[in-house]
Structure formats: C-alpha cells, structure tokens
Design an enzyme around this catalytic site. Structure first.
Site, mmCIF file in Angstrom:
data_model
loop_
_atom_site.group_PDB
_atom_site.id
_atom_site.type_symbol
_atom_site.label_atom_id
_atom_site.label_comp_id
_atom_site.label_asym_id
_atom_site.label_seq_id
_atom_site.Cartn_x
_atom_site.Cartn_y
_atom_site.Cartn_z
ATOM 1 N N ASP A 1 -6.411 9.052 10.770
ATOM 2 C CA ASP A 1 -5.042 8.665 10.908
ATOM 3 C C ASP A 1 -4.602 9.139 12.241
ATOM 4 O O ASP A 1 -4.898 10.395 12.797
ATOM 5 C CB ASP A 1 -4.216 9.202 9.831
ATOM 6 C CG ASP A 1 -4.334 8.101 8.492
ATOM 7 O OD1 ASP A 1 -4.191 7.175 8.955
ATOM 8 O OD2 ASP A 1 -4.595 8.870 7.504
ATOM 9 N N GLU B 1 0.967 -1.157 0.069
ATOM 10 C CA GLU B 1 0.018 -0.010 -0.120
ATOM 11 C C GLU B 1 1.073 1.149 -0.076
ATOM 12 O O GLU B 1 1.799 1.342 0.840
ATOM 13 C CB GLU B 1 -0.723 0.141 1.292
ATOM 14 C CG GLU B 1 -1.648 -1.081 1.365
ATOM 15 C CD GLU B 1 -2.479 -1.062 2.726
ATOM 16 O OE1 GLU B 1 -3.390 -1.949 2.786
ATOM 17 O OE2 GLU B 1 -2.790 -0.168 3.362
#
Lengths: 280, 403
Positions: free
Chosen positions: A61, A50
């Site tokens: 995040d 990724e």
C-alpha cells in the site's frame, strides 16, 4: 458458496454496465464514522464494497492507505470488530457484496477456521488477501472455498501468460486486476493498456474482471468500466475522507458526506460509461 | 523432531522449514521471486559461480577471517576457552559483505540494472553500497529515520560510496519499516531492480540463499578450530536480529551432535517490559515480510515495535530457519538486555583491544554469563560479527558522555 457477488455481476451485465467497486478502511477515522460511510455506500452508488482491514505493515500500500490504516488502528479497530460491522451492515442490506481486503497475519492470528465461520455468519462474501499468492493456497484460499466464501485473486501486469492459469487457479467471485506495477494510490495505467490487459485475463477465466490501482476521477472510473466488469476506487475515496478531518484527525460533520459525494460522482461516471462508449 | 537424521536439509522446494518460511508476497512480486529461485538453483550447483565467489571473498573481503583465541577475556572469566570468529575484520567491518558479494553476483547473472536494500544499523546498507560501487550498479538504500539518527557514520559512508539513502518515516521508522518500503520500491520497479535482502528472512529463496552465502563463517570456523585444537568446538554463540551471522556460524555444525548452539536475542529494557526485540523468547508465530516465523505481535496480529540499543537487532521477527531450529530444540535462544550488552562492549574494548559492535556485544554478554561455570577445556566460539566504530555515538550517549 456465497452468491451475492455472482448475482450482482449478473445484474450489472443485464443493465449493460460495469460496476463501481469501492474500498474504505474500517475504523477510519473512527469505528462509528467508518460504519456510517459503509452503510450509505450502496445508496451512493457502490455496486460492490471492499472493506479494508488494517495491518501495521501493509507492504503493497501507498502512503494514503498506510495512514488510513494507522488512523483505524489508533481508533481501536480489530478484525473481530470489523466482522461486527459486517453483521450490522447486513441488518439493512442483504444484496450488496462485501469483500474483506487486507493482509494475512491478522486472519492467521484470529485462527483460520474460526475466522471463516465468523465471517460467513456475519455476512461476508469473500476476501482479498494481498500477501497470499496461489503458492500459499492451503493457508486460506482452499479452506475459504470449503466454507463457502470467495477468494478473490489479485492479478498484476507481471502475471504473464504462463502464470495466469496458476494465479487464477482456485479463484472465485471476480478477478482483481492491478493495472500498474506499484503500490496503491500510485499513477494510473492508460486505458488502452487496461483494455488489452482485461482481454488477456478474460482468455483465462469466465469470472468478472475488475480493475484497480490509480483510479481517482469519475472520468477514469468511466474509462475502466467501459472495458472491465468493474472499476475499483480506494485511495481517492480515502483521500476525500482524510480531507474532511479536523486538525486532530477526527471526523467532522462533513466526513460521511465527503465520502458519499465522491462515490455518487464516480457512480454517475460509471453508469454513463457504456452509453457514451456506444456513441463514441 | 529430535530424531531427525539431519538439520541441514531444509528448506523444502516451497521454502518451508517445518511450518516456517514460505512465500507470502503480493502476486506482482511472485514472478520475480520465482525467477530468483531459478537463479539460486542454478548457482547452487555451479562450480564456476563458487570459484568467482571465492575470488571476491579472498581478495576483496579479506577472508578467511581469523579464529582468535581471546586470552585475556578467557583469563578474566576463568572458565571456558574463548575464541572470537573475527568477522568484524572483513572489508566494511561486518559479516554482511559475505552475503552482498554473493547476491551482487546473482543480480549480475540475472541482468539486473539497479539494486535496492533495507538497512537497520547501516552495516548491510554499507556492504550493499560497497558492492554496488565495485560492480558499477546504482544503489538505493531504505533506512528508518530513527536508525538514520543513531547511525550517522554509516549513513555518510553509504553516501560516500555513491548510494542514495532514503529515510523511511512510516511506522516505527526502523528496520521493519525500511523493509516494507524496499518491498514497495520492488513492487513498483519490477523490470530492472534486484532486492538485495540483508538477512535470512523474506520470501523463499532469500532465507536459504543468504544462509548459504554466510555459511563461509561456520565452514572456516570448523577448519580453523580443527587446526587450533584438533577437534570441534563445544559451544557456539552468536547474536540474532534477523539471524544471518548466527545461521552462518551455526549451520555447518547443526549435525554435529556434541556442539551446543546458542542464539542471543536483544532483550532491550528487559523481556518483561515489552520493550525488547526477543521474537523467539517472547513472540509467537505469524506472517510478515514474506515468511512465517516468530514475531512480536498483539492478540489481533498487529506487529509490535521492537526495541534494542542495537539498531541491527531492532527487528520484531527472526529468520524462519531459526524459528524451526528453536521448535526442534537444536538451538537454544536466550536474551541479553541493553545494559548487559553495554557492559560487555566496554569490557571487551578494555581487555581485548577490540571494540565490538553492539550486536555481538549481546553475544559477548552471554559468554560472560556462562563461561565462568564451564571447564577450562571447554571450547567456546563467539561470532564477532561486526566492529563497534559505528556505535561509539550511541554508547557515549548511553554512558552520558558528550563527544
């Protein structure tokens, strides 16, 4: 449809093991270093990669990835430059699946049709877009499928039995199970909970199920790979990169090796997981 | 677009106002957003809920707020007849409490045990801390470190009310970052936490729900203007950060064709300096914080930092319904600089005896621009959505006065 993902998971099944999925931020700590790290990931043991595309406002995040994103933006990374890195990666690797992970706005501003065309020709295999739930499938998911790119869906502990079919609708490639309710890099779920959750997701899909959020050590990665098709490691990897930087936040001679060293250790854990699992 | 039968039917069931709005959130939050949508649908046609709202608005908030004829302001400008909708007289000193009462009742109905909120100027944080104190729920407020610095009185107020104020050090350390951090809290504490958003932004149903709780401003204005002048106003003016006070005033008038409606954004140091918060005037459509709307962003889709002397307007986006109203030309969006707002702040204090918040000082500055050229029978309503006590340190600093 890009079939590198399906081919890779078929190969992992044949080897009787779960895969190691790595996440690193493109442009962190600078564009060339992030490319050196990316290029060496398959040799270090990453099965699926990724690549993070930074956004100024990454609402899902934790601090580690937030700061990595800011380093990357300061280094001048853009979505166009990220696709350039994909193109360069493909010059030496035709097999490892590459998945772009990020937020929708940079793709929306790039222009969805143009982005899909450029991403496909660069050699990208799919994307994970954090802020596009199935309710917004018309935006990118459906155009991506038509363009032959996988749209990988995030599924969370809050995605209950009733919602799973909705959330998994139109998903392809694999399913990314978020093992905790929380942000990236936060605490980890217990392995028992993960096993149950993976079973729950598998009742609704034939796609491989990878598990992420909170996996930091080779032991944790091994535990996850024992019950899932892949273990995703992101924040820990970015931490290892951050730990190698100098006081000004610049790459040092150790940066690339630090990242690859951790990946090798994680890969080793994942590869031994099923053996020890069989003996346990 | 201009041939629409009504501007008041949005959003559709998916939360879209034209291309704006929507639900751009992480899957973890999606089930919560859907639960909230169910709760919102339920209260929307529940007379009991409305009765409860009315009770709290009357006895706790102090509504209706007056529609006040600003005689000296009118005289000085020499044109339009200027009215202030006095929402700064509400309990806690701003319009924010209207929404907080509504949402705390929703949270209570949903059985939530903990409230989180973001705040810019601190007005929404204070209003949230206030209702949490009254309804006995723990309250956590996220506030950018920069805003904490310039809004100390409100920070202390929130603490007195029992709220925990968490400084946000990420990004630009202002309202947008506080919103990111609140979303991160929510994604972590999904079981018991209610996110009490302070403006008409965020994922559906927030923009519609917050609007509905704020339209009390416009509904009262319509009735009060009818009592005072026997007709509709000619012009409505309100400042816009996220745009909740503005939509609250505007919405009940959107279908009244003769009513001219103006939203005032913050031009900061000037729209051409790049240091401003004028998302409609100088931004472009993008996706942030759960909805598509006009945003300040670069050519790579990265969000730019906003600037305004007013912390409450210092946000690089705007509620999605405003974006839509702009595109269909129903509302005109203009902008006012820091300097112009400061001037209006002082003029209003001196000649009306009302110290306005820096947010409505932007709306006032636009009134000062256009009122002199309007006829004397032109009825103009400006939403005085907050009082200026919280801003005296910022203003003193800007004027070079040491306190």
């Amino acid at each position: 449809m890009s079939d590198r993902i399906a081919t890779r998971f078929a190969k992992l099944r044949a080897e009787g093991r779960g895969g190691l999925v790595t996440f690193t931020m493109m442009g962190d700590p600078d564009i060339e270093t992030s490319f050196e790290i990316l290029k060496g990931l398959p040799a270090a043991g990453a099965d699926v990669i990724e690549i993070g595309s930074p956004f100024t406002d990454p609402m899902a995040d934790g601090p580690v990835i937030q700061v990595a994103g800011l380093r990357a933006l300061r280094a001048g990374i853009t979505l166009h430059k990220t696709l350039d890195l994909v193109r360069r990666f493909r010059e030496s690797d035709q097999d490892t699946p590459l998945i772009l992970m990020g937020y929708y706005n940079p793709i929306y501003i790039y222009g969805v049709p143009q982005f899909l065309e450029d991403a496909k020709s660069a050699g990208l295999d799919g994307m994970i877009v954090v802020d596009l739930p199935s309710e917004e499938d018309q935006e990118l998911c459906i155009p991506a499928m038509s363009a032959g790119l996988n749209f990988i869906r995030l599924v969370a502990p809050t995605t209950d039995e009733q919602r799973l079919p909705v959330a998994l609708n139109n998903s392809s490639g694999f399913v990314y199970y978020i093992s905790i309710t929380g942000i990236t890099g936060a605490g980890s779920a217990s392995s028992g909970n993960i096993a149950d959750a993976v079973e729950r997701v598998r009742r609704h899909t034939d796609l491989p199920v990878c598990v992420g959020f909170g996996i930091k050590t080779p032991e944790q990665a091994a535990e996850v790979a024992r019950v899932a098709d892949g273990a995703v490691v992101g924040s820990a990897l970015i931490d290892s990169i951050a730990g190698s930087l100098d006081a000004a936040g610049q790459a040092t001679a150790d940066t690339v090796a630090a990242a690859h060293g951790l990946v090798a250790a994680l890969a080793d854990g994942v590869r031994r997981a099923r053996d020890s699992g069989a003996n346990a | 677009m201009k041939t629409l039968n009504s501007y008041r039917t949005g959003p559709d069931d998916e939360g879209h106002f034209g291309i704006y709005g929507g639900r751009y959130v992480a899957e973890t939050l999606m089930p919560l957003i859907l639960d909230l949508k169910d709760a919102y649908d339920e209260i929307s046609d529940d007379a009991e809920f409305q009765k409860e709202m009315d009770y709290w608005l009357t006895h706790y908030v102090g509504r209706p707020s007056p529609l006040y004829f600003a005689g000296r302001f009118t005289e000085q400008l020499g044109g339009a007849k200027i009215y202030f909708k006095r929402d700064e007289l509400n309990h806690t000193g701003a319009h924010k409490i209207n929404n907080c009462i509504g949402q705390i009742l929703v949270a209570q109905r949903m059985g939530k045990k903990r409230i989180i909120a973001e705040t810019g100027a601190g007005q929404h944080g204070v209003a949230t801390a206030t209702v949490c104190a009254r309804f006995g729920l723990p309250c956590t407020v996220y506030m950018g470190a920069v805003d904490i610095e310039r809004q100390q009185p409100n920070v202390f107020r929130m603490k007195l009310l029992g709220a925990e104020v968490i400084p946000v050090e990420s990004g630009s350390k202002t309202l947008k970052d506080a919103m990111n951090e609140a979303l991160r809290d929510w994604v972590t504490n999904v079981d018991d936490t209610y996110y009490l958003i302070g403006t008409v932004a965020g994922p559906h149903p927030y923009p519609a729900m917050v609007r509905d709780f704020q339209t009390i401003i416009g509904r009262e204005t319509k009735r009060q203007m009818n009592e005072a002048e026997g007709r509709l106003p000619d012009t409505l003016i309100a400042c816009i950060g996220g745009g909740s006070n503005a939509i609250g005033l505007f919405h009940p008038f959107l279908d009244d064709e003769g009513v001219n409606i103006i939203g005032v954004e913050a031009a900061g140091h000037g729209v051409d300096t790049g240091q401003h918060a004028a998302s409609v005037t100088a931004g472009s459509p993008g996706v942030l914080h759960g909805n598509r709307t006009y945003l300040l962003q670069d050519e790579d889709g990265q969000i730019q930092e906003a600037h305004s002397i007013s912390a409450g307007l210092d946000y690089p986006g705007i509620g999605p319904e405003h974006s839509w109203l702009n595109d269909c030309d129903r509302v005109q969006y203009v902008s006012i600089t820091d300097t112009e707002a400061l001037e209006a702040f002082q003029v209003c204090s001196r000649i009306e005896g009302i110290i306005p918040a820096l947010e409505p000082a932007h709306a006032l500055a636009h009134v000062m621009k256009i009122a002199p050229d309007l006829p004397k029978d032109h009825l103009l309503v400006m939403n005085m959505c907050g009082r200026g006590d919280k801003d005296i340190f910022t203003v003193a600093d800007a004027l070079g006065v040491e306190l």
